[in-house]
Design a protein around this motif. Structure first.
Motif, short mmCIF file in Angstrom:
data_model
loop_
_atom_site.label_atom_id
_atom_site.label_comp_id
_atom_site.label_asym_id
_atom_site.label_seq_id
_atom_site.Cartn_x
_atom_site.Cartn_y
_atom_site.Cartn_z
N GLN A 73 -7.34 -1.01 -41.40
CA GLN A 73 -8.45 -0.35 -42.09
C GLN A 73 -9.24 -1.35 -42.93
O GLN A 73 -10.47 -1.31 -42.96
CB GLN A 73 -7.93 0.78 -42.99
CG GLN A 73 -7.41 1.96 -42.23
CD GLN A 73 -6.68 2.95 -43.14
OE1 GLN A 73 -6.42 2.68 -44.31
NE2 GLN A 73 -6.33 4.10 -42.59
N ARG A 74 -8.54 -2.23 -43.59
CA ARG A 74 -9.21 -3.24 -44.42
C ARG A 74 -10.04 -4.19 -43.55
O ARG A 74 -11.18 -4.49 -43.87
CB ARG A 74 -8.18 -4.02 -45.23
CG ARG A 74 -8.80 -5.07 -46.10
CD ARG A 74 -7.83 -5.55 -47.16
NE ARG A 74 -8.31 -6.71 -47.85
CZ ARG A 74 -9.27 -6.75 -48.74
NH1 ARG A 74 -9.90 -5.64 -49.06
NH2 ARG A 74 -9.64 -7.87 -49.32
N GLU A 75 -9.47 -4.64 -42.44
CA GLU A 75 -10.21 -5.52 -41.54
C GLU A 75 -11.44 -4.82 -40.99
O GLU A 75 -12.51 -5.42 -40.89
CB GLU A 75 -9.29 -5.99 -40.41
CG GLU A 75 -8.23 -6.97 -40.86
CD GLU A 75 -7.15 -7.21 -39.81
OE1 GLU A 75 -7.26 -6.69 -38.68
OE2 GLU A 75 -6.19 -7.92 -40.15
N ALA A 76 -11.31 -3.55 -40.62
CA ALA A 76 -12.45 -2.79 -40.10
C ALA A 76 -13.54 -2.65 -41.16
O ALA A 76 -14.73 -2.78 -40.86
CB ALA A 76 -11.99 -1.41 -39.62
N ILE A 78 -14.12 -4.70 -43.65
CA ILE A 78 -14.74 -6.01 -43.82
C ILE A 78 -15.74 -6.26 -42.70
O ILE A 78 -16.87 -6.69 -42.95
CB ILE A 78 -13.66 -7.11 -43.89
CG1 ILE A 78 -12.89 -7.02 -45.19
CG2 ILE A 78 -14.28 -8.50 -43.71
CD1 ILE A 78 -11.65 -7.89 -45.26
N GLU A 79 -15.34 -5.99 -41.47
CA GLU A 79 -16.25 -6.17 -40.33
C GLU A 79 -17.48 -5.27 -40.45
O GLU A 79 -18.59 -5.70 -40.18
CB GLU A 79 -15.51 -5.90 -39.02
CG GLU A 79 -14.54 -6.99 -38.65
CD GLU A 79 -13.76 -6.65 -37.39
OE1 GLU A 79 -14.16 -5.73 -36.64
OE2 GLU A 79 -12.74 -7.33 -37.15
N GLU A 80 -17.26 -4.02 -40.86
CA GLU A 80 -18.36 -3.06 -40.99
C GLU A 80 -19.40 -3.51 -42.01
O GLU A 80 -20.58 -3.26 -41.86
CB GLU A 80 -17.79 -1.70 -41.38
CG GLU A 80 -18.85 -0.62 -41.53
CD GLU A 80 -18.24 0.70 -41.95
OE1 GLU A 80 -19.00 1.51 -42.52
OE2 GLU A 80 -17.04 0.93 -41.73
N HIS A 81 -18.95 -4.18 -43.06
CA HIS A 81 -19.86 -4.59 -44.14
C HIS A 81 -20.21 -6.07 -44.10
O HIS A 81 -20.88 -6.56 -45.00
CB HIS A 81 -19.24 -4.22 -45.49
CG HIS A 81 -19.12 -2.74 -45.66
ND1 HIS A 81 -17.96 -2.06 -45.36
CD2 HIS A 81 -20.02 -1.80 -46.04
CE1 HIS A 81 -18.15 -0.77 -45.57
NE2 HIS A 81 -19.38 -0.58 -45.99
N GLU A 82 -19.78 -6.75 -43.06
CA GLU A 82 -20.02 -8.19 -42.96
C GLU A 82 -21.51 -8.53 -42.99
O GLU A 82 -21.91 -9.53 -43.56
CB GLU A 82 -19.37 -8.73 -41.68
CG GLU A 82 -19.25 -10.22 -41.63
CD GLU A 82 -18.38 -10.64 -40.47
OE1 GLU A 82 -17.59 -11.56 -40.68
OE2 GLU A 82 -18.49 -10.06 -39.38
N HIS A 83 -22.32 -7.65 -42.44
CA HIS A 83 -23.77 -7.90 -42.40
C HIS A 83 -24.39 -7.89 -43.81
O HIS A 83 -25.51 -8.36 -44.00
CB HIS A 83 -24.46 -6.88 -41.50
CG HIS A 83 -24.47 -5.49 -42.08
ND1 HIS A 83 -23.36 -4.67 -42.03
CD2 HIS A 83 -25.44 -4.80 -42.71
CE1 HIS A 83 -23.64 -3.52 -42.61
NE2 HIS A 83 -24.91 -3.56 -43.04
N LEU A 84 -23.66 -7.37 -44.78
CA LEU A 84 -24.19 -7.31 -46.15
C LEU A 84 -23.92 -8.58 -46.95
O LEU A 84 -24.43 -8.74 -48.04
CB LEU A 84 -23.56 -6.12 -46.89
CG LEU A 84 -23.85 -4.74 -46.30
CD1 LEU A 84 -23.06 -3.68 -47.04
CD2 LEU A 84 -25.34 -4.44 -46.30
#
Length: 93
Positions: A73-76, A78-84
């Motif tokens: 869940q944490r990795e997901a 991070i990936e989801e918000h990486e563009h920010l």
């Protein structure tokens, strides 16, 4: 003097942490197994009883499926918000 924590709790949409504190089981595990700190050092740095540190490590290893799910869940997230995030190489001063 350390603050008593005692139980490991998991609140809605949260990961397991010491009751009354925002220090997660995963954080404690990473400090000891990832960074090589001793349980006493982690306890002293975060005003914990060393028993709470061992309690968190025990919880981590007693609940491998739950902890793998927390890490996924944490990795997901991070990936989801990486563009920010901003790459330091893209910042011009």
């Amino acid at each position: 003097m350390s603050q008593p924590a005692g139980r490991i709790v998991r609140e809605l949409h949260d990961e397991p942490h010491l009751d009354g504190r925002r220090i997660t089981v995963r954080f404690i595990k990473e400090q000891i197994e990832g960074r090589g700190l001793t349980p006493r050092t982690v306890a002293d740095r975060h005003d914990l009883d060393v028993a709470d540190v061992y309690r968190a490590l025990t919880y981590y290893h007693d609940h491998p499926e739950e902890m793998r799910a927390v890490e996924r869940q944490r990795e997901a997230a991070i990936e989801e918000h990486e563009h920010l995030t901003t790459d330091p190489n893209d910042v011009r001063g």
